[in-house]
Scaffold this motif. Structure first.
Motif, mmCIF file in Angstrom:
data_model
loop_
_atom_site.group_PDB
_atom_site.id
_atom_site.type_symbol
_atom_site.label_atom_id
_atom_site.label_comp_id
_atom_site.label_asym_id
_atom_site.label_seq_id
_atom_site.Cartn_x
_atom_site.Cartn_y
_atom_site.Cartn_z
ATOM 1 N N VAL A 1 6.211 -11.099 24.778
ATOM 2 C CA VAL A 1 4.952 -11.920 24.523
ATOM 3 C C VAL A 1 5.061 -12.611 23.321
ATOM 4 O O VAL A 1 5.522 -12.337 22.232
ATOM 5 C CB VAL A 1 3.972 -10.527 24.217
ATOM 6 C CG1 VAL A 1 2.611 -11.350 23.902
ATOM 7 C CG2 VAL A 1 3.834 -9.864 25.294
ATOM 8 N N GLY B 1 -9.488 -15.105 26.015
ATOM 9 C CA GLY B 1 -8.534 -14.336 25.785
ATOM 10 C C GLY B 1 -8.102 -13.494 26.726
ATOM 11 O O GLY B 1 -7.217 -12.548 26.474
ATOM 12 N N SER B 2 -8.359 -13.671 27.892
ATOM 13 C CA SER B 2 -7.808 -13.010 29.282
ATOM 14 C C SER B 2 -6.351 -13.731 29.561
ATOM 15 O O SER B 2 -6.008 -14.691 29.127
ATOM 16 C CB SER B 2 -8.663 -13.042 30.449
ATOM 17 O OG SER B 2 -8.774 -14.264 30.704
ATOM 18 N N TRP B 3 -5.701 -12.823 30.438
ATOM 19 C CA TRP B 3 -4.676 -13.650 30.966
ATOM 20 C C TRP B 3 -4.593 -14.259 32.387
ATOM 21 O O TRP B 3 -5.591 -13.728 32.855
ATOM 22 C CB TRP B 3 -3.380 -12.368 31.125
ATOM 23 C CG TRP B 3 -2.799 -11.950 29.814
ATOM 24 C CD1 TRP B 3 -3.249 -10.736 29.497
ATOM 25 C CD2 TRP B 3 -1.867 -12.469 29.211
ATOM 26 N NE1 TRP B 3 -2.454 -10.390 28.295
ATOM 27 C CE2 TRP B 3 -1.458 -11.665 27.972
ATOM 28 C CE3 TRP B 3 -1.221 -13.845 29.083
ATOM 29 C CZ2 TRP B 3 -0.830 -12.007 26.659
ATOM 30 C CZ3 TRP B 3 -0.365 -13.962 27.989
ATOM 31 C CH2 TRP B 3 -0.205 -13.017 26.936
ATOM 32 N N ARG C 1 3.903 -15.704 20.665
ATOM 33 C CA ARG C 1 2.688 -15.978 19.614
ATOM 34 C C ARG C 1 3.035 -16.950 18.620
ATOM 35 O O ARG C 1 4.215 -17.162 18.436
ATOM 36 C CB ARG C 1 2.336 -14.816 18.513
ATOM 37 C CG ARG C 1 1.943 -13.626 19.382
ATOM 38 C CD ARG C 1 1.516 -12.460 18.588
ATOM 39 N NE ARG C 1 1.037 -11.097 19.292
ATOM 40 C CZ ARG C 1 1.888 -10.358 19.898
ATOM 41 N NH1 ARG C 1 3.146 -10.598 20.168
ATOM 42 N NH2 ARG C 1 1.530 -9.552 20.645
ATOM 43 N N ARG D 1 -2.183 -17.379 28.460
ATOM 44 C CA ARG D 1 -3.138 -16.760 27.717
ATOM 45 C C ARG D 1 -4.234 -17.860 27.898
ATOM 46 O O ARG D 1 -4.113 -19.078 27.759
ATOM 47 C CB ARG D 1 -3.044 -16.456 26.367
ATOM 48 C CG ARG D 1 -4.183 -15.820 25.740
ATOM 49 C CD ARG D 1 -4.636 -14.624 26.067
ATOM 50 N NE ARG D 1 -3.891 -13.418 25.668
ATOM 51 C CZ ARG D 1 -4.081 -12.193 25.892
ATOM 52 N NH1 ARG D 1 -4.857 -11.587 26.770
ATOM 53 N NH2 ARG D 1 -3.407 -11.102 25.080
ATOM 54 N N ARG D 2 -5.552 -17.495 28.477
ATOM 55 C CA ARG D 2 -6.667 -18.386 28.600
ATOM 56 C C ARG D 2 -7.528 -18.532 27.233
ATOM 57 O O ARG D 2 -7.478 -17.596 26.402
ATOM 58 C CB ARG D 2 -7.595 -17.798 29.747
ATOM 59 C CG ARG D 2 -7.025 -17.852 31.112
ATOM 60 C CD ARG D 2 -7.945 -17.129 32.009
ATOM 61 N NE ARG D 2 -7.663 -17.625 33.535
ATOM 62 C CZ ARG D 2 -7.694 -16.643 34.563
ATOM 63 N NH1 ARG D 2 -8.483 -15.297 34.220
ATOM 64 N NH2 ARG D 2 -7.300 -16.906 35.677
ATOM 65 N N GLU E 1 -1.688 -15.528 20.748
ATOM 66 C CA GLU E 1 -0.909 -15.319 22.027
ATOM 67 C C GLU E 1 -0.879 -16.340 22.751
ATOM 68 O O GLU E 1 -2.044 -16.790 23.090
ATOM 69 C CB GLU E 1 -1.351 -14.090 22.771
ATOM 70 C CG GLU E 1 -1.013 -12.700 22.080
ATOM 71 C CD GLU E 1 -1.145 -11.357 22.782
ATOM 72 O OE1 GLU E 1 -2.083 -11.610 23.765
ATOM 73 O OE2 GLU E 1 -0.681 -10.395 22.545
#
Length: 134
Positions: free
Chosen positions: A46, A76-78, A48, A72-73, A53
């Protein structure tokens, strides 16, 4: 294909100033997780930058490249898993790489440069915008 469930993995290591496509990015960090999968070991990283992220990449230990990536959108969602490594664009000044762009985030490659800031709305279905050479 679904995203890896990190609760099924154990933390392995944290790397700072990650080398991405042969370019070291000061401030880009990655947290790696592992789990056994028969005779192989699955791994998830992951990534950052500046506390944000940017993407998750996974596959098996020993593979030369990412098997899958999710970005990462902005909400905040993937995003959905996609084959291979994340799309990375390089900004150059002469022959020197001055920044990488990943999913709308500009990552300076030289210490002392300002931190990355989003360049508009990140959409995982659209390639990153072309970087601007400072």
């Amino acid at each position: 294909m679904t995203l890896p469930d990190l609760s099924e993995y154990r933390p392995h290591k944290v790397v700072t100033d990650v080398d991405l496509e042969g370019v070291v990015v000061p401030g880009l960090s990655a947290t790696f997780h592992r789990r056994a999968a028969g005779s192989r070991v699955r791994t998830v990283g992951v990534y950052r930058y500046a506390g944000v992220e940017l993407f998750m990449a996974w596959g098996y230990v020993g593979e030369p490249h990412c098997r899958f990536t999710a970005l990462r959108r902005s909400d905040g969602s993937w995003g959905p898993p996609r084959p291979g490594c994340p799309p990375v664009a390089k900004a150059r000044d002469g022959g020197r790489v001055t920044a990488l762009t990943i999913n709308g985030h500009v990552l300076p490659t030289a210490p002392g440069r300002p931190p990355a800031v989003p360049r508009g709305r990140a959409d995982p279905g659209v390639p990153p915008p072309a970087p601007v050479t400072p």
